[in-house]
Design an enzyme around this catalytic site. Structure first.
Site, PDB file in Angstrom:
ATOM      1  N   ARG A 163       0.816  -1.231   0.000  1.00  0.00           N
ATOM      2  CA  ARG A 163       0.000   0.000   0.000  1.00  0.00           C
ATOM      3  C   ARG A 163       0.846   1.276   0.000  1.00  0.00           C
ATOM      4  O   ARG A 163       0.416   2.314   0.509  1.00  0.00           O
ATOM      5  CB  ARG A 163      -0.933   0.047   1.229  1.00  0.00           C
ATOM      6  CG  ARG A 163      -1.965  -1.035   1.292  1.00  0.00           C
ATOM      7  CD  ARG A 163      -2.974  -0.938   0.154  1.00  0.00           C
ATOM      8  NE  ARG A 163      -4.119  -1.798   0.397  1.00  0.00           N
ATOM      9  CZ  ARG A 163      -4.169  -3.091   0.147  1.00  0.00           C
ATOM     10  NH1 ARG A 163      -3.091  -3.704  -0.359  1.00  0.00           N
ATOM     11  NH2 ARG A 163      -5.251  -3.802   0.387  1.00  0.00           N
ATOM     12  N   SER A 241     -10.423  -0.369   4.213  1.00  0.00           N
ATOM     13  CA  SER A 241      -9.543  -0.673   5.357  1.00  0.00           C
ATOM     14  C   SER A 241      -8.930   0.622   5.880  1.00  0.00           C
ATOM     15  O   SER A 241      -8.312   1.366   5.117  1.00  0.00           O
ATOM     16  CB  SER A 241      -8.405  -1.603   4.940  1.00  0.00           C
ATOM     17  OG  SER A 241      -8.896  -2.836   4.494  1.00  0.00           O
ATOM     18  N   GLU A 349      -3.742   3.142   6.953  1.00  0.00           N
ATOM     19  CA  GLU A 349      -3.698   2.923   5.506  1.00  0.00           C
ATOM     20  C   GLU A 349      -4.244   4.166   4.805  1.00  0.00           C
ATOM     21  O   GLU A 349      -3.759   4.570   3.758  1.00  0.00           O
ATOM     22  CB  GLU A 349      -4.523   1.704   5.105  1.00  0.00           C
ATOM     23  CG  GLU A 349      -4.316   1.393   3.628  1.00  0.00           C
ATOM     24  CD  GLU A 349      -5.301   0.427   3.032  1.00  0.00           C
ATOM     25  OE1 GLU A 349      -5.355  -0.726   3.477  1.00  0.00           O
ATOM     26  OE2 GLU A 349      -6.023   0.835   2.105  1.00  0.00           O
TER      27      GLU A 349
HETATM   28  N1  EPU Z   1     -11.458 -10.770  10.137  1.00  0.00           N
HETATM   29  C1  EPU Z   1     -12.153 -10.947  11.298  1.00  0.00           C
HETATM   30  N2  EPU Z   1     -12.976  -9.954  11.723  1.00  0.00           N
HETATM   31  C2  EPU Z   1     -13.134  -8.789  11.050  1.00  0.00           C
HETATM   32  C3  EPU Z   1     -12.414  -8.610   9.872  1.00  0.00           C
HETATM   33  C4  EPU Z   1     -11.579  -9.622   9.426  1.00  0.00           C
HETATM   34  O1  EPU Z   1     -12.051 -11.971  11.936  1.00  0.00           O
HETATM   35  O2  EPU Z   1     -13.897  -7.929  11.505  1.00  0.00           O
HETATM   36  C5  EPU Z   1     -10.556 -11.848   9.684  1.00  0.00           C
HETATM   37  C6  EPU Z   1     -11.075 -12.600   8.456  1.00  0.00           C
HETATM   38  O3  EPU Z   1     -11.872 -13.665   8.802  1.00  0.00           O
HETATM   39  C7  EPU Z   1      -9.789 -13.098   7.867  1.00  0.00           C
HETATM   40  C8  EPU Z   1      -8.823 -11.980   8.158  1.00  0.00           C
HETATM   41  O4  EPU Z   1      -9.349 -11.270   9.268  1.00  0.00           O
HETATM   42  O5  EPU Z   1      -9.374 -14.248   8.513  1.00  0.00           O
HETATM   43  C9  EPU Z   1      -8.599 -11.056   6.983  1.00  0.00           C
HETATM   44  O6  EPU Z   1      -9.797 -10.437   6.627  1.00  0.00           O
HETATM   45  P1  EPU Z   1     -10.126 -10.113   5.101  1.00  0.00           P
HETATM   46  O7  EPU Z   1     -10.070 -11.333   4.275  1.00  0.00           O
HETATM   47  O8  EPU Z   1     -11.365  -9.311   5.097  1.00  0.00           O
HETATM   48  O9  EPU Z   1      -8.916  -9.223   4.639  1.00  0.00           O
HETATM   49  P2  EPU Z   1      -8.154  -8.015   5.330  1.00  0.00           P
HETATM   50  O10 EPU Z   1      -6.775  -8.503   5.665  1.00  0.00           O
HETATM   51  O11 EPU Z   1      -8.950  -7.380   6.401  1.00  0.00           O
HETATM   52  C10 EPU Z   1      -7.037  -7.090   3.181  1.00  0.00           C
HETATM   53  C11 EPU Z   1      -6.924  -5.736   2.563  1.00  0.00           C
HETATM   54  C12 EPU Z   1      -8.199  -5.403   1.786  1.00  0.00           C
HETATM   55  C13 EPU Z   1      -8.403  -6.473   0.719  1.00  0.00           C
HETATM   56  C14 EPU Z   1      -8.507  -7.843   1.399  1.00  0.00           C
HETATM   57  C15 EPU Z   1      -8.631  -8.970   0.405  1.00  0.00           C
HETATM   58  C16 EPU Z   1      -5.457  -4.518   4.053  1.00  0.00           C
HETATM   59  C17 EPU Z   1      -5.360  -3.491   5.124  1.00  0.00           C
HETATM   60  N3  EPU Z   1      -6.695  -4.753   3.589  1.00  0.00           N
HETATM   61  O12 EPU Z   1      -8.086  -6.988   4.117  1.00  0.00           O
HETATM   62  O13 EPU Z   1      -8.041  -4.155   1.159  1.00  0.00           O
HETATM   63  O14 EPU Z   1      -9.559  -6.223  -0.016  1.00  0.00           O
HETATM   64  O15 EPU Z   1      -7.327  -8.072   2.187  1.00  0.00           O
HETATM   65  O16 EPU Z   1      -7.417  -9.150  -0.251  1.00  0.00           O
HETATM   66  O17 EPU Z   1      -4.438  -5.087   3.650  1.00  0.00           O
HETATM   67  C18 EPU Z   1      -8.320  -1.822   1.460  1.00  0.00           C
HETATM   68  O18 EPU Z   1      -7.092  -1.728   1.373  1.00  0.00           O
HETATM   69  O19 EPU Z   1      -9.062  -0.819   1.644  1.00  0.00           O
HETATM   70  C19 EPU Z   1      -8.927  -3.141   1.396  1.00  0.00           C
HETATM   71  C20 EPU Z   1     -10.240  -3.320   1.557  1.00  0.00           C
END
Ligand code: EPU
Length: 353
Positions: A163, A241, A349
């Site tokens: 990012r 995010s 972010e």
């Molecule tokens: N999770 C929870 N509770 C929550 C949120 C997430 O338990 O309230 C757990 C999910 O179950 C999973 C893990 O956390 O095990 C990751 O969650 P998710 O798959 O939603 O991905 P993320 O790591 O929160 C990242 C990016 C997103 C991107 C997704 C999919 C960052 C900060 N965010 O989210 O990007 O869409 O992966 O690749 O790296 C953005 O940058 O604005 C964004 C949405």
């Protein structure tokens, strides 16, 4: 070009924060920007503005802002295997993804339905569901906001990381990106391995389409997942995010796993979660989901005053009519809670102005 003075920026940021710009230029052409710079039009700091989908205005008033409305694209080179496409930076990112997937050009499909412009995608080095902007990036052109000169930046010049790019750091607000060139593949390698506690890209694909799957089907599956998991930025104030996923060492991970046994984690430079036996040796820095840590501390579907978090994702802040300052204070409470309970400093972010 359109010029507004003392312009209201509420509809120019997806968090819908009220802020004002002394001068707002809605820019349709590269040539016009060069002229404005050379005439000394921009006296103070100038903010390049895409769709404002990763911004938090804490200040009530800023100097100049240039809203990017430069549109268009052209195919620079096409071979049997690849397509090199140059896209104007004001183009909508999701429209570019759909254009590519409908032509069966691969490399963007897992990044479907991300809000923002093409310029913003490069500056913020977006990524999702295992695919990265930087992996298909070839070069960009940008105008030096001091001299009005157009320059070309190759991939190595952009210093992409998670990012991040040079345009968010050393060259912040020094250049205005005008075009981005991507190298897409005509021989797609599908990757639908992304899964989390709640979602699986492969399962979603099977729900929305039937085999043999196309690149476009993958984009549709990603769109469906994102539409469910994230709030609609057209109707709700949000910036996706809010924080980055933090890096932790093995020892710290062990502690976290004691507190949250099902916590997913992944190698720092990958975006997909791997089974523990594929994680490699002890030297790995690991990334853990900030959303899961925040959920553990009760930050999912929470509301304090005019600010809250989304009901299905704790990393996503929602503005219910608050000011930038109120949102910032809410986010700092989240950060302090994670620090106090897990010893982790969450990094923003979103860009805070
Ligand atoms: N999770 C929870 N509770 C929550 C949120 C997430 O338990 O309230 C757990 C999910 O179950 C999973 C893990 O956390 O095990 C990751 O969650 P998710 O798959 O939603 O991905 P993320 O790591 O929160 C990242 C990016 C997103 C991107 C997704 C999919 C960052 C900060 N965010 O989210 O990007 O869409 O992966 O690749 O790296 C953005 O940058 O604005 C964004 C949405």
């Amino acid at each position: 070009m359109k010029l507004q003075e003392n312009a209201d920026l509420t509809s120019y940021n997806t968090l819908r924060v009220p802020a004002r710009a002394a001068k707002l230029v809605r820019l349709r052409s590269e040539k016009k920007l060069k002229e404005l710079i050379k005439s000394g039009f921009f006296e103070s700091d100038t903010l390049p503005l895409g769709d404002g989908s990763n911004l938090l205005f804490v200040k009530k008033n800023i100097g100049s802002a240039i809203k990017n409305e430069i549109l268009g694209s052209e195919i620079v080179k096409e071979t049997k295997e690849t397509v090199l496409i140059k896209v104007s930076s004001g183009q909508n990112w999701h429209e570019l993804v759909l254009f590519a997937t409908k032509n069966n050009w691969s490399g963007l499909e897992n990044m479907a339905y991300i809000p923002g412009t093409v310029g913003g995608a490069a500056v913020g080095n977006i990524a999702a569901y295992g695919q990265n902007q930087e992996d298909v990036f070839e070069s960009l052109t940008a105008i030096d906001l001091k001299t009005g000169k157009l320059e070309k930046f190759l991939k190595s010049d952009c210093r992409f990381s998670y990012r991040e790019s040079i345009f968010k750091r050393e060259l912040k607000d020094k250049y205005f990106v005008t075009t981005v060139t991507y190298l897409l593949s005509k021989t797609p390698q599908y990757d639908v391995s992304y899964h989390s506690r709640y979602e699986s890209l492969a399962d979603e694909l099977a729900k929305v389409a039937t085999p043999p799957y196309s690149i476009h089907d993958i984009a549709r599956a990603v769109t469906a997942l994102r539409q469910y998991k994230l709030p609609d930025w057209n109707t709700v104030g949000t910036a996706g995010s809010f924080f980055k996923n933090p890096l932790v060492g093995k020892r710290q991970l062990k502690k976290l796993l004691n507190a949250i046994p099902e916590l997913q984690y992944y190698p720092a430079e990958k975006l997909s979660y791997l089974p523990p036996d594929e994680m490699g040796n002890d030297s790995f820095q690991l990334k853990v989901p900030a959303g899961r840590l925040l959920e553990e501390l009760g930050w999912k579907d929470k509301k304090i005053g005019n600010v809250g978090t989304f009901e299905r994702h704790a990393l996503v802040i929602i503005n219910y009519g608050g000011t930038g300052r109120e949102i910032y204070e809410f986010s700092e409470m989240m950060r302090e809670d994670v620090k106090k309970n897990f010893g982790i400093d969450l990094e923003y972010e979103v860009r805070i102005i």
